[in-house]
Design a protein around this motif. Structure first.
Motif, PDB file in Angstrom:
ATOM      1  N   HIS A  72      53.828  29.287  85.460  1.00 31.85           N
ATOM      2  CA  HIS A  72      54.355  29.970  86.633  1.00 31.85           C
ATOM      3  C   HIS A  72      55.284  31.122  86.253  1.00 31.85           C
ATOM      4  O   HIS A  72      55.841  31.164  85.167  1.00 31.85           O
ATOM      5  N   HIS A  73      55.367  32.075  87.191  1.00 33.52           N
ATOM      6  CA  HIS A  73      56.235  33.244  87.048  1.00 33.52           C
ATOM      7  C   HIS A  73      55.929  33.999  85.756  1.00 33.52           C
ATOM      8  O   HIS A  73      56.834  34.466  85.057  1.00 33.52           O
ATOM      9  N   SER A  74      54.643  34.122  85.447  1.00 35.56           N
ATOM     10  CA  SER A  74      54.207  34.757  84.208  1.00 35.56           C
ATOM     11  C   SER A  74      53.242  35.894  84.503  1.00 35.56           C
ATOM     12  O   SER A  74      52.666  35.972  85.592  1.00 35.56           O
ATOM     13  N   THR A  75      53.065  36.777  83.525  1.00 38.39           N
ATOM     14  CA  THR A  75      52.164  37.912  83.691  1.00 38.39           C
ATOM     15  C   THR A  75      51.168  37.987  82.541  1.00 38.39           C
ATOM     16  O   THR A  75      51.496  37.670  81.396  1.00 38.39           O
ATOM     17  N   CYS A  76      49.953  38.419  82.872  1.00 40.85           N
ATOM     18  CA  CYS A  76      48.926  38.759  81.886  1.00 40.85           C
ATOM     19  C   CYS A  76      48.460  40.162  82.239  1.00 40.85           C
ATOM     20  O   CYS A  76      47.858  40.367  83.301  1.00 40.85           O
ATOM     21  N   SER A  77      48.739  41.132  81.372  1.00 45.55           N
ATOM     22  CA  SER A  77      48.493  42.519  81.766  1.00 45.55           C
ATOM     23  C   SER A  77      48.066  43.391  80.594  1.00 45.55           C
ATOM     24  O   SER A  77      48.294  43.063  79.425  1.00 45.55           O
ATOM     25  N   ASP A  78      47.424  44.507  80.944  1.00 39.15           N
ATOM     26  CA  ASP A  78      47.126  45.592  80.004  1.00 39.15           C
ATOM     27  C   ASP A  78      46.394  45.101  78.759  1.00 39.15           C
ATOM     28  O   ASP A  78      46.669  45.547  77.644  1.00 39.15           O
ATOM     29  N   SER A  79      45.454  44.179  78.953  1.00 40.57           N
ATOM     30  CA  SER A  79      44.750  43.571  77.830  1.00 40.57           C
ATOM     31  C   SER A  79      43.242  43.679  78.018  1.00 40.57           C
ATOM     32  O   SER A  79      42.753  43.999  79.102  1.00 40.57           O
ATOM     33  N   VAL A  80      42.499  43.387  76.950  1.00 38.35           N
ATOM     34  CA  VAL A  80      41.040  43.444  76.969  1.00 38.35           C
ATOM     35  C   VAL A  80      40.488  42.088  76.546  1.00 38.35           C
ATOM     36  O   VAL A  80      40.838  41.576  75.474  1.00 38.35           O
ATOM     37  N   PHE A  81      39.616  41.512  77.396  1.00 45.94           N
ATOM     38  CA  PHE A  81      38.996  40.218  77.106  1.00 45.94           C
ATOM     39  C   PHE A  81      37.490  40.380  77.269  1.00 45.94           C
ATOM     40  O   PHE A  81      36.989  40.519  78.386  1.00 45.94           O
ATOM     41  N   SER A  82      36.781  40.369  76.152  1.00 43.61           N
ATOM     42  CA  SER A  82      35.377  40.753  76.156  1.00 43.61           C
ATOM     43  C   SER A  82      34.532  39.802  75.316  1.00 43.61           C
ATOM     44  O   SER A  82      34.990  39.283  74.286  1.00 43.61           O
ATOM     45  N   GLU A  83      33.305  39.555  75.782  1.00 45.37           N
ATOM     46  CA  GLU A  83      32.285  38.813  75.028  1.00 45.37           C
ATOM     47  C   GLU A  83      32.716  37.388  74.697  1.00 45.37           C
ATOM     48  O   GLU A  83      32.338  36.842  73.653  1.00 45.37           O
ATOM     49  N   ASN A  84      33.482  36.769  75.574  1.00 42.35           N
ATOM     50  CA  ASN A  84      33.909  35.389  75.357  1.00 42.35           C
ATOM     51  C   ASN A  84      32.902  34.407  75.954  1.00 42.35           C
ATOM     52  O   ASN A  84      32.110  34.756  76.825  1.00 42.35           O
ATOM     53  N   GLY A  85      32.958  33.152  75.491  1.00 44.04           N
ATOM     54  CA  GLY A  85      31.956  32.166  75.861  1.00 44.04           C
ATOM     55  C   GLY A  85      32.060  31.660  77.281  1.00 44.04           C
ATOM     56  O   GLY A  85      31.078  31.141  77.824  1.00 44.04           O
ATOM     57  N   LEU A  86      33.215  31.773  77.906  1.00 41.83           N
ATOM     58  CA  LEU A  86      33.382  31.363  79.297  1.00 41.83           C
ATOM     59  C   LEU A  86      33.808  32.583  80.115  1.00 41.83           C
ATOM     60  O   LEU A  86      33.007  33.456  80.363  1.00 41.83           O
ATOM     61  N   ALA A  87      35.068  32.644  80.531  1.00 45.60           N
ATOM     62  CA  ALA A  87      35.557  33.768  81.332  1.00 45.60           C
ATOM     63  C   ALA A  87      36.380  34.726  80.480  1.00 45.60           C
ATOM     64  O   ALA A  87      36.894  34.354  79.420  1.00 45.60           O
TER      65      ALA A  87
END
Length: 421
Positions: free
Chosen positions: A284-299
């Protein structure tokens, strides 16, 4: 690069720098330890850290390959810093041994089938196919007598042969429990090259931080780890930035177990077996930003809201060419998903997985995202899709042009406004 593991001696050089802090504020001493290899399970790194004692300071790991056979434990007030990609911490190929007989909770001796593949001083983990994670046991081999292995730690619970209980020569490369004001920066961690075996649980993550506060992880890259790349469980005010996780068997990045007020930014998660970034329980109260997530096995980004996550912001990321969803949010509420580029996902089966999934979700804001597919034969044909017991969401100002189904709403009180489809 040389491989620092078994030869040489430990040389410690303490650099003392006096810094004037202003009128009547006195002087501070900055202590820095330079590490050279020695015969130890951590190639001399833990010994250098321990030499700082409670005063803290900086441990510098020079360029080279540093072989580990047990975890480096990071205490409070210590910065562990390398020379960038040229500083490589690595482990040997995994050795798995099945139990020959059951063990009881609280015991410390296990009997293995066949020849024991471990040696005194190295770290192993023990678990079965029924319960893992926090219910597994990690310990140091203290003695070997025939097929009997004596551990430093007591078993968290009983284990049986029928449940395929086993030991493995895997451990976090770096771990911390309750550390405050510590830092990890500028090095690489490598698992066994080409590892394609079992996905070992999050307690084996390459970096495994538990109940830490004000810890920073910067410019660290993890390759092919048999578990998750960088995991942070419990604690608060942790920052992970400019890090990369490539080809790990599990998730690339894994915050969980009630972690609060954490910042994850400018990271890359590519080709991992699980999600590029996985929200776990009660974050909670956290951020995930300005990143690249590519070609992974799930999401690209998965597990959002699952297990009680709430009041987090997911913004300005690129989630592309993942096997399933771009962003997957399930069974929760109170998330903000904004400004993300969600591109050409559902690689596993064309048309099966939407770019952004909201399943059993309430009171979320999904706005200003771009969902598209740039392939000759599109796979991501659905944009933003509500499903299950989903309601009270605001889905607005998203650009889903090119999707066969741009926005699908099922909640009676959800609103889709200003979207281009």
């Amino acid at each position: 690069m040389s491989d620092h593991a078994l030869d040489g001696t430990l040389h410690k050089f303490a650099h003392q720098m006096w810094v004037f802090q202003g009128e009547n504020q006195g002087l501070l001493m900055d202590r820095q330890i330079y590490v050279e290899p020695m015969t130890s399970p951590t190639a001399g790194i833990q010994e250098a850290i321990d030499s700082l004692q409670e005063q803290g300071g900086r441990v510098h790991i020079p360029a080279g390959r540093w072989h580990l056979s047990r975890s480096i434990c990071l205490p409070s007030g210590v910065s562990l810093v390398g020379d960038g990609p040229a500083t490589v911490l690595h482990i040997s190929p995994l050795k798995v041994a099945r139990l020959a007989k059951a063990v009881r909770k609280g015991g410390r001796v296990l009997t293995l089938k066949g020849k024991v593949p471990y040696r005194v001083g190295q770290e192993i983990g023990i678990s079965d196919e029924v319960l893992s994670g926090w219910r597994g046991t990690h310990g140091i081999v203290e003695a070997i007598k025939g097929q009997r292995v004596h551990l430093s730690a007591r078993f968290n619970r009983g284990l049986s042969v029928a449940d395929d209980a086993k030991a493995v020569s895997l451990f976090p490369a770096i771990t911390a429990d309750g550390a405050t004001d510590a830092e990890l920066a500028n090095f690489t961690i490598r698992g066994p090259k080409g590892y394609k075996g079992k996905w070992w649980d999050f307690t084996y993550s390459a970096i495994h931080l538990v109940s830490c506060q004000r810890v920073r992880v910067t410019n660290v890259t993890v390759f092919e780890w048999p578990s998750d790349g960088i995991g942070v469980q419990r604690g608060s005010d942790v920052q992970v930035s400019q890090c990369q996780s490539h080809g790990c068997r599990g998730h690339g990045f894994h915050p969980g177990t009630g972690l609060a007020r954490s910042v994850w930014s400018h990271n890359i998660g590519k080709g991992n077996g699980g999600d590029g970034f996985f929200f776990c329980a009660r974050v909670h109260h956290s951020t995930c930003s300005d990143s690249v997530f590519s070609e992974n096995g799930l999401a690209g980004i998965g597990g959002v809201a699952r297990g009680g996550d709430h009041h987090n912001i997911i913004s300005d990321n690129v989630c592309s060419y993942n096997q399933k969803w771009g962003i997957e949010a399930t069974r929760g509420d109170e998330q903000i998903i904004t400004g993300n580029l969600v591109l050409s996902n559902s690689q596993e089966r064309a048309g099966e997985f939407p770019g952004i999934r909201l399943h059993d979700m309430e009171r979320n804001v999904v706005t200003s995202n771009r969902l598209a597919d740039d392939q000759n034969e599109p796979t991501q044909t659905q944009g933003i899709v509500e499903s299950g017991a989903t309601d009270y969401n605001l889905i607005s100002s998203n650009l889903c042009a090119g999707m066969k189904q741009g926005v699908i709403i099922v909640g009676a009180h959800s609103r889709a406004e200003g979207n281009l489809t």
